[in-house]
Design an enzyme around this catalytic site. Structure first.
Site, PDB file in Angstrom:
ATOM      1  N   GLY A   7      10.413  51.233 102.641  1.00 56.68           N
ATOM      2  CA  GLY A   7       9.402  52.406 103.353  1.00 56.68           C
ATOM      3  C   GLY A   7       9.893  52.874 104.266  1.00 56.68           C
ATOM      4  CB  SER A 137       0.599  41.915 109.507  1.00 58.49           C
ATOM      5  OG  SER A 137      -0.715  42.259 110.098  1.00 58.49           O
ATOM      6  CE1 TYR A 150      -0.379  44.357 104.845  1.00 58.44           C
ATOM      7  CE2 TYR A 150      -1.764  43.493 106.542  1.00 58.44           C
ATOM      8  CZ  TYR A 150      -0.814  44.116 105.932  1.00 58.44           C
ATOM      9  OH  TYR A 150      -0.064  44.906 106.947  1.00 58.44           O
TER      10      TYR A 150
HETATM   11  N1  LIG Z   1       0.315  50.204 110.796  1.00 61.61           N
HETATM   12  C1  LIG Z   1      -0.294  49.069 110.918  1.00 61.61           C
HETATM   13  O1  LIG Z   1      -1.392  48.990 111.863  1.00 61.61           O
HETATM   14  C2  LIG Z   1       0.553  47.754 110.571  1.00 61.61           C
HETATM   15  C3  LIG Z   1       0.224  46.418 111.331  1.00 61.61           C
HETATM   16  C4  LIG Z   1       1.030  45.355 110.986  1.00 61.61           C
HETATM   17  C5  LIG Z   1       1.880  45.366 110.057  1.00 61.61           C
HETATM   18  N2  LIG Z   1       2.209  46.532 109.430  1.00 61.61           N
HETATM   19  C6  LIG Z   1       3.244  46.519 108.138  1.00 61.61           C
HETATM   20  O2  LIG Z   1       4.162  47.561 108.811  1.00 61.61           O
HETATM   21  C7  LIG Z   1       4.860  47.835 107.431  1.00 61.61           C
HETATM   22  C8  LIG Z   1       5.009  49.288 107.504  1.00 61.61           C
HETATM   23  O3  LIG Z   1       3.673  49.951 107.464  1.00 61.61           O
HETATM   24  P1  LIG Z   1       3.344  51.412 108.158  1.00 61.61           P
HETATM   25  O4  LIG Z   1       2.366  51.170 109.101  1.00 61.61           O
HETATM   26  O5  LIG Z   1       4.506  51.997 108.565  1.00 61.61           O
HETATM   27  O6  LIG Z   1       2.517  52.205 106.712  1.00 61.61           O
HETATM   28  P2  LIG Z   1       2.716  53.328 106.063  1.00 61.61           P
HETATM   29  O7  LIG Z   1       3.132  54.523 107.006  1.00 61.61           O
HETATM   30  O8  LIG Z   1       1.688  53.379 105.173  1.00 61.61           O
HETATM   31  O9  LIG Z   1       4.268  53.068 104.987  1.00 61.61           O
HETATM   32  C9  LIG Z   1       4.296  52.101 104.233  1.00 61.61           C
HETATM   33  C10 LIG Z   1       5.446  52.114 103.551  1.00 61.61           C
HETATM   34  O10 LIG Z   1       5.555  51.237 102.541  1.00 61.61           O
HETATM   35  C11 LIG Z   1       6.004  51.780 101.322  1.00 61.61           C
HETATM   36  N3  LIG Z   1       5.211  51.176 100.132  1.00 61.61           N
HETATM   37  C12 LIG Z   1       3.716  51.340  99.909  1.00 61.61           C
HETATM   38  N4  LIG Z   1       3.444  50.509  98.824  1.00 61.61           N
HETATM   39  C13 LIG Z   1       4.833  50.266  98.191  1.00 61.61           C
HETATM   40  C14 LIG Z   1       4.867  49.714  97.084  1.00 61.61           C
HETATM   41  N5  LIG Z   1       4.006  49.334  96.031  1.00 61.61           N
HETATM   42  N6  LIG Z   1       6.374  49.756  96.704  1.00 61.61           N
HETATM   43  C15 LIG Z   1       7.298  50.214  97.469  1.00 61.61           C
HETATM   44  N7  LIG Z   1       6.815  50.569  98.734  1.00 61.61           N
HETATM   45  C16 LIG Z   1       5.641  50.724  99.190  1.00 61.61           C
HETATM   46  C17 LIG Z   1       5.466  53.467 101.169  1.00 61.61           C
HETATM   47  O11 LIG Z   1       6.292  54.065 100.683  1.00 61.61           O
HETATM   48  P3  LIG Z   1       5.622  55.738  99.870  1.00 61.61           P
HETATM   49  O12 LIG Z   1       5.131  56.274 101.163  1.00 61.61           O
HETATM   50  O13 LIG Z   1       7.053  56.355  99.523  1.00 61.61           O
HETATM   51  O14 LIG Z   1       4.938  55.614  98.928  1.00 61.61           O
HETATM   52  C18 LIG Z   1       5.811  53.671 102.815  1.00 61.61           C
HETATM   53  O15 LIG Z   1       7.062  53.932 102.911  1.00 61.61           O
HETATM   54  C19 LIG Z   1       4.128  47.486 106.391  1.00 61.61           C
HETATM   55  O16 LIG Z   1       4.248  46.260 105.593  1.00 61.61           O
HETATM   56  C20 LIG Z   1       2.741  47.073 107.026  1.00 61.61           C
HETATM   57  O17 LIG Z   1       2.103  46.041 106.323  1.00 61.61           O
HETATM   58  C21 LIG Z   1       1.438  47.524 109.632  1.00 61.61           C
END
Ligand SMILES: NC(=O)c1ccc[n+]([C@@H]2O[C@H](COP(=O)([O-])OP(=O)(O)OC[C@H]3O[C@@H](n4cnc5c(N)ncnc54)[C@H](OP(=O)(O)O)[C@@H]3O)[C@@H](O)[C@H]2O)c1
Length: 242
Positions: A7, A137, A150
């Site tokens: 990611g 998370s 999730y």
């Molecule tokens: N943002 C929040 O509030 C938050 C809170 C708690 C936990 N998290 C966790 O933090 C992590 C990073 O999230 P983020 O906030 O940085 O979100 P983000 O900006 O939406 O990035 C998500 C990343 O995951 C990749 N991804 C999504 N679906 C996928 C799939 N089916 N197979 C492989 N890769 C996939 C995307 O790749 P592409 O863009 O190349 O498609 C992107 O690089 C995640 O695990 C999320 O659950 C986020």
């Protein structure tokens, strides 16, 4: 040091990759749909003398994960740091989600990450000071009214991490970073009102920046965290203390 960040095309993963590269790591940058963003970051890092390349996989697809692990093994004979950060948070009430949506969420956020780690263990076994960091998370702890599958997947990662921490010791440490609300595409659907309500619930009064979460991941990946394994680092502005 050689590190794979999943990611890495956006958000927390992208910031993590930049911090690890800044610390001297060679980077494999995983992406799913945003190939260009990952390739552009790889080119940017490489031009600054930090070797990096992009790799693709859909975490919901076992053959796709296997292909990525094979592609990595063709380039590297050793992996030191695995940051399993990729994930997606489809919203929906448990009454409304289809079985296919539930299965897809568990595949992307739990089964895919488990498969990926298993496929990469042969590369990690020769790590100098191996590190696995899984991004979970705060919802793993609090639950979610908008995404039970999730939250379930993210809670599953905790048990996986603790088990691996025991099984892979002493050569590899395994830890979890559990972010709270973080300013990435995941919160892009927030209306101004929802954002205000969200922030009012957070003791520190705001959502995290992706860099603040990446700093926690980079710490756990560093030699400074050499005696920490099996634990969760909460990065949530105080909304949950753990
Ligand atoms: N943002 C929040 O509030 C938050 C809170 C708690 C936990 N998290 C966790 O933090 C992590 C990073 O999230 P983020 O906030 O940085 O979100 P983000 O900006 O939406 O990035 C998500 C990343 O995951 C990749 N991804 C999504 N679906 C996928 C799939 N089916 N197979 C492989 N890769 C996939 C995307 O790749 P592409 O863009 O190349 O498609 C992107 O690089 C995640 O695990 C999320 O659950 C986020």
């Amino acid at each position: 040091m050689r590190a794979l960040v999943t990611g890495a095309s956006r958000g927390i993963g992208r910031e993590t990759a930049k911090l690890l590269a800044g610390g001297g790591a060679e980077l494999a940058l995983h992406h799913f749909r945003h190939r260009e963003a990952a390739e552009q970051l790889a080119a940017e890092l490489t031009s600054k003398g930090k070797p990096a390349f992009a790799l693709s996989a859909d975490l919901a697809s076992p053959p796709s994960i296997d292909r990525m692990a094979e592609a990595l093994a063709e380039r590297w004979d050793r992996l030191d740091v695995l940051v399993q950060n990729a994930g997606s948070y489809p919203r929906g009430s448990i009454f409304e989600l289809t079985d296919a949506q539930v299965d897809a969420t568990l595949a992307t956020n739990l089964l895919g990450p488990i498969r990926l780690v298993r496929r990469l263990l042969p590369l990690l076994k020769d790590a100098r000071a191996g590190r696995i960091i899984l991004v979970s998370s705060v919802l793993a702890y609090t639950g979610s009214v908008h995404g039970a599958p999730y939250a379930t997947a993210k809670a599953g990662l905790l048990g996986f991490a603790r088990s691996l921490a025991r099984e892979l010791a002493p050569r590899i440490t395994v830890n979890v970073v559990a972010p709270g609300a973080t300013d990435t595409a995941i919160l892009a659907g927030d209306t101004p009102e929802l954002r205000k309500r969200r922030e009012a619930q957070i003791p520190l009064g705001r959502v995290a920046t992706p860099t603040e979460v990446a700093e926690a991941i980079a710490f756990l990946a560093s030699p400074r965290a050499g005696y920490i394994t099996g634990t969760t680092l909460h990065v949530n502005g105080g909304i949950y203390f753990g």
